[in-house]
Design a protein around this motif. Structure first.
Motif, short mmCIF file in Angstrom:
data_model
loop_
_atom_site.label_atom_id
_atom_site.label_comp_id
_atom_site.label_asym_id
_atom_site.label_seq_id
_atom_site.Cartn_x
_atom_site.Cartn_y
_atom_site.Cartn_z
N GLU A 5 0.84 -1.21 0.06
CA GLU A 5 -0.10 0.10 0.07
C GLU A 5 0.88 1.25 0.11
N LYS A 6 2.24 1.15 0.40
CA LYS A 6 2.97 2.38 0.31
C LYS A 6 3.98 2.32 -0.60
N THR A 7 3.49 1.85 -1.77
CA THR A 7 4.63 1.58 -3.14
C THR A 7 4.96 2.77 -3.42
N TYR A 150 7.45 -12.22 -12.81
CA TYR A 150 8.47 -12.26 -11.64
C TYR A 150 9.83 -11.97 -12.22
N GLY A 151 10.11 -12.61 -13.46
CA GLY A 151 11.26 -12.31 -13.99
C GLY A 151 11.65 -10.76 -14.38
N ILE A 152 10.54 -9.97 -14.98
CA ILE A 152 10.65 -8.71 -15.00
C ILE A 152 10.78 -7.62 -13.89
N ALA A 153 9.93 -8.14 -12.73
CA ALA A 153 10.13 -7.61 -11.65
C ALA A 153 11.60 -7.85 -11.05
N ALA A 154 12.23 -8.93 -11.04
CA ALA A 154 13.31 -9.20 -10.45
C ALA A 154 14.41 -8.46 -11.32
N ILE A 155 14.36 -8.18 -12.69
CA ILE A 155 15.17 -7.52 -13.22
C ILE A 155 15.40 -6.04 -12.96
N ILE A 156 14.06 -5.32 -12.80
CA ILE A 156 13.91 -4.05 -12.45
C ILE A 156 14.56 -3.88 -11.11
N VAL A 215 -2.33 -7.85 -3.69
CA VAL A 215 -1.87 -6.99 -2.70
C VAL A 215 -1.72 -7.76 -1.54
N ASP A 216 -2.56 -8.42 -1.02
CA ASP A 216 -2.65 -9.15 0.25
C ASP A 216 -1.81 -10.33 0.34
N ILE A 217 -1.57 -11.09 -0.94
CA ILE A 217 -0.78 -12.22 -1.15
C ILE A 217 0.75 -11.62 -0.95
N ALA A 218 1.03 -10.64 -1.47
CA ALA A 218 2.38 -10.14 -1.48
C ALA A 218 2.75 -9.66 -0.17
N PRO A 275 6.28 -5.11 -4.65
CA PRO A 275 5.21 -4.04 -5.46
C PRO A 275 5.35 -3.95 -6.77
N ILE A 276 6.42 -4.24 -7.38
CA ILE A 276 6.38 -4.28 -9.15
C ILE A 276 5.70 -5.39 -9.54
N TRP A 277 5.78 -6.51 -9.15
CA TRP A 277 5.01 -7.70 -9.16
C TRP A 277 3.68 -7.42 -9.17
#
Length: 286
Positions: A5-7, A150-156, A215-218, A275-277
């Protein structure tokens, strides 16, 4: 625990730090070492440990920004580096000053090398290529093991960590030389490992969640792994800080940005990658 929520706060904090680093880079530039710029390296056996200020008294007449390191078990070998291209006569002139002051012999000049700018450019290009290859390999691995989001979020997150590391080099004026390549790859490897731990927990929670509330899962996954991430990071950082406090100057030049980079890696695994994921999953079907 409300992390997602605080992204905007997490992204804003990272962008502020990176922006400060880039402003310093634009105004002062990076402190490139002779590995990247070319220059001269000499190693002289003094047969005893000598204070740095004594060495400075000799080298300041040649280059006040000359880098001085002490090698050997007893710190009796002085290594000096300068970005200036000193020809054979100039290098001999430097050695004669040490020879006269400490009563040395000709064979006490252990090394006297000159590096051209072409070699420095080649090292710089290989450093960039190595980082890109590592990033592509990790993107393929994470995408195959999990899925593309997941891959894109990890690279960012990895790009974030590398930028923070470069900013540390700019802010603290640490010489950017061969160990810089090792620092980048170390931080990238450490960060992806931490990120995968969080993503693995997210994937497990996705399987058993009836409602796909990303959001809840993350948030739940971060809560379950944050203690592990922090404890692992503190253990690693304790060892690196000890190296920084007790190590020689060349070790400190390597460990200081490494401390910043690993702290950034832990931060990005929790506050950037996840948060990116969520953003990718919420807005796309990746």
């Amino acid at each position: 625990m409300k992390i997602i929520e605080k992204t905007k706060l997490w992204f804003g904090l990272s962008l502020t730090i990176i922006a400060i680093g880039f402003v310093i880079m634009l105004t002062s530039g990076l402190n490139y070492g002779i590995d990247f710029t070319g220059g001269t390296l000499m190693e002289i056996d003094l047969h005893k440990s000598v204070p740095t200020n004594e060495i400075r008294a000799i080298t300041d007449s040649i280059d006040k920004d000359m880098t001085i390191n002490f090698l050997g078990k007893d710190k009796n070998i002085v290594q000096i580096k300068t970005k200036k291209d000193l020809n054979s006569d100039k290098r001999q002139e430097v050695f004669i000053k040490f020879k006269d002051k400490y009563g040395l012999k000709n064979n006490d000049l252990m090394k006297a090398d000159q590096f051209g700018a072409t070699v420095g450019k080649e090292i710089r290009n290989k450093a960039v290529i190595s980082t890109i290859i590592a990033a592509i390999g990790m993107l393929i691995y994470v995408s195959f093991r999990f899925e593309l989001s997941y891959g894109i979020a990890a690279i960012i997150a990895l790009i974030h960590d590398v930028l923070i590391l470069i900013c540390a080099y700019a802010v603290f004026r640490v010489p950017v030389d061969s160990p810089f390549v090792a620092a980048v790859l170390t931080v990238v490897g450490y960060s992806i490992n931490d990120t995968i731990v969080v993503f693995d927990r997210i994937r497990e929670n996705m399987k058993y969640s009836k409602k796909k509330d990303y959001v809840d899962i993350a948030n739940q996954s971060i809560k379950q792994t944050i203690a592990r991430s922090i404890n692992t990071s503190l253990t690693t950082l304790t060892a690196i800080v000890a190296l920084y406090v007790l190590g020689v100057e060349s070790i400190k030049d390597f460990t200081l940005p490494l401390i910043v980079g690993m702290a950034a890696g832990t931060y990005s695994s929790i506050f950037i990658a996840s948060p990116i994921w969520v953003l990718l999953k919420s807005k796309t079907k990746m």
